[in-house]
Scaffold this active site. Structure first.
Site, mmCIF file in Angstrom:
data_model
loop_
_atom_site.group_PDB
_atom_site.id
_atom_site.type_symbol
_atom_site.label_atom_id
_atom_site.label_comp_id
_atom_site.label_asym_id
_atom_site.label_seq_id
_atom_site.Cartn_x
_atom_site.Cartn_y
_atom_site.Cartn_z
ATOM 1 N N GLY A 140 5.505 -2.929 2.244
ATOM 2 C CA GLY A 140 6.606 -3.874 2.328
ATOM 3 C C GLY A 140 6.202 -5.247 2.830
ATOM 4 O O GLY A 140 7.055 -6.131 2.970
ATOM 5 N N SER A 141 4.917 -5.444 3.065
ATOM 6 C CA SER A 141 4.462 -6.747 3.583
ATOM 7 C C SER A 141 4.483 -7.835 2.515
ATOM 8 O O SER A 141 4.517 -9.025 2.840
ATOM 9 C CB SER A 141 3.043 -6.622 4.161
ATOM 10 O OG SER A 141 2.128 -6.224 3.149
ATOM 11 N N GLY A 142 4.430 -7.429 1.250
ATOM 12 C CA GLY A 142 4.459 -8.402 0.159
ATOM 13 C C GLY A 142 3.161 -8.493 -0.613
ATOM 14 O O GLY A 142 2.952 -9.438 -1.383
ATOM 15 N N LYS A 143 2.282 -7.522 -0.433
ATOM 16 C CA LYS A 143 0.958 -7.557 -1.090
ATOM 17 C C LYS A 143 1.073 -7.681 -2.607
ATOM 18 O O LYS A 143 0.468 -8.567 -3.213
ATOM 19 C CB LYS A 143 0.159 -6.285 -0.741
ATOM 20 C CG LYS A 143 -0.149 -6.109 0.718
ATOM 21 C CD LYS A 143 -0.940 -4.849 0.965
ATOM 22 C CE LYS A 143 -0.235 -3.582 0.557
ATOM 23 N NZ LYS A 143 1.049 -3.347 1.284
ATOM 24 N N SER A 144 1.815 -6.785 -3.219
ATOM 25 C CA SER A 144 1.927 -6.778 -4.684
ATOM 26 C C SER A 144 2.636 -8.021 -5.191
ATOM 27 O O SER A 144 2.252 -8.601 -6.222
ATOM 28 C CB SER A 144 2.675 -5.527 -5.159
ATOM 29 O OG SER A 144 1.926 -4.363 -4.882
ATOM 30 N N LEU A 174 0.743 -3.865 5.669
ATOM 31 C CA LEU A 174 1.680 -2.753 5.729
ATOM 32 C C LEU A 174 2.481 -2.617 4.441
ATOM 33 O O LEU A 174 2.593 -3.574 3.657
ATOM 34 C CB LEU A 174 2.647 -2.950 6.894
ATOM 35 C CG LEU A 174 2.066 -2.907 8.308
ATOM 36 C CD1 LEU A 174 3.119 -3.355 9.324
ATOM 37 C CD2 LEU A 174 1.560 -1.509 8.647
ATOM 38 N N SER A 229 -4.754 -0.080 2.413
ATOM 39 C CA SER A 229 -6.121 0.075 2.943
ATOM 40 C C SER A 229 -6.143 -0.108 4.458
ATOM 41 O O SER A 229 -6.668 -1.094 4.956
ATOM 42 C CB SER A 229 -7.100 -0.871 2.241
ATOM 43 O OG SER A 229 -6.638 -2.195 2.195
#
Length: 202
Positions: free
Chosen positions: A35-39, A33, A106
């Site tokens: 804001g999940s922290g992917k980047s 999602l 994605s």
């Protein structure tokens, strides 16, 4: 596709690039999602790999939409095309021998399956699993607040679905551990699967 287009084989082979770089190429496909922290995780992993001499790059969702995909919106059709383009770019970078980190929501299983089919056995799905409530609490860009007000349409988790991975190679639960620990988990996986060599112990 035109019949006049012919694939041009590279003069340098994947094996030669692997030997020069000292590691295998792969695609770390971070999904989750907003804001999940992917980047954040992708960049933390990238830093660890860079410090070990690995050849890496990151494709970030927002950054790519500033250029390559700036003509796309956020409706379902545009999102599908967004991921298709990223998959193709990732494949080119994979062929160049890089460890590629892609940080994109994605949200659809079918799109991620298509990316996996294109990239092959070096596709590593990384599910950045952060509860919606936590993502809304973080809301670094203020997007959830706008989505709740109806100012943003087709927003994943609010007005558009997120289809969570069923069997990702890596399942990261960011609410339970630090960014540093999460990044270390990704690097440990790459070591375990022999994409990179483990650090030598003194």
């Amino acid at each position: 596709m035109s019949s006049n287009i012919v694939w041009h084989n590279a003069a340098v082979s994947s094996n030669e690039r692997r030997a020069q770089h000292g590691h295998h190429a792969c695609v770390l496909w971070y999904t989750g999602l907003s804001g999940s922290g992917k980047s954040t995780i992708a960049n933390a992993v990238d830093r660890l790999l860079f410090e070990r001499g690995c050849h890496t790059t990151i494709l970030d969702g927002d950054n790519v939409r500033h250029g390559l995909n700036r003509d796309l919106g956020f409706d379902e059709v545009s999102r599908i095309e967004n991921i298709r383009r990223i998959s193709e770019v990732s494949k080119l970078m994979l062929d160049a021998g890089l460890i590629v980190g892609t940080a994109f929501i994605s949200p659809f299983m079918a799109d991620r399956a298509q990316a996996r089919a294109l990239i092959g056995s070096t596709f590593i799905e990384v599910f950045v699993d952060t509860p919606l409530e936590e993502c809304e609490k973080r809301d670094p860009k203020g997007l959830y607040q706008k989505a709740r007000k109806g100012e943003i349409k087709h927003f994943t988790g609010i007005s558009s679905p997120y289809e969570a991975p069923v069997a990702p190679e890596l399942h990261l639960r960011t609410a339970a551990q630090s960014i540093e620990a999460t990044a270390a988990e990704v690097v440990a996986y790459l070591e375990r699967m022999q994409f990179i060599a483990p650090l030598e112990q003194d």
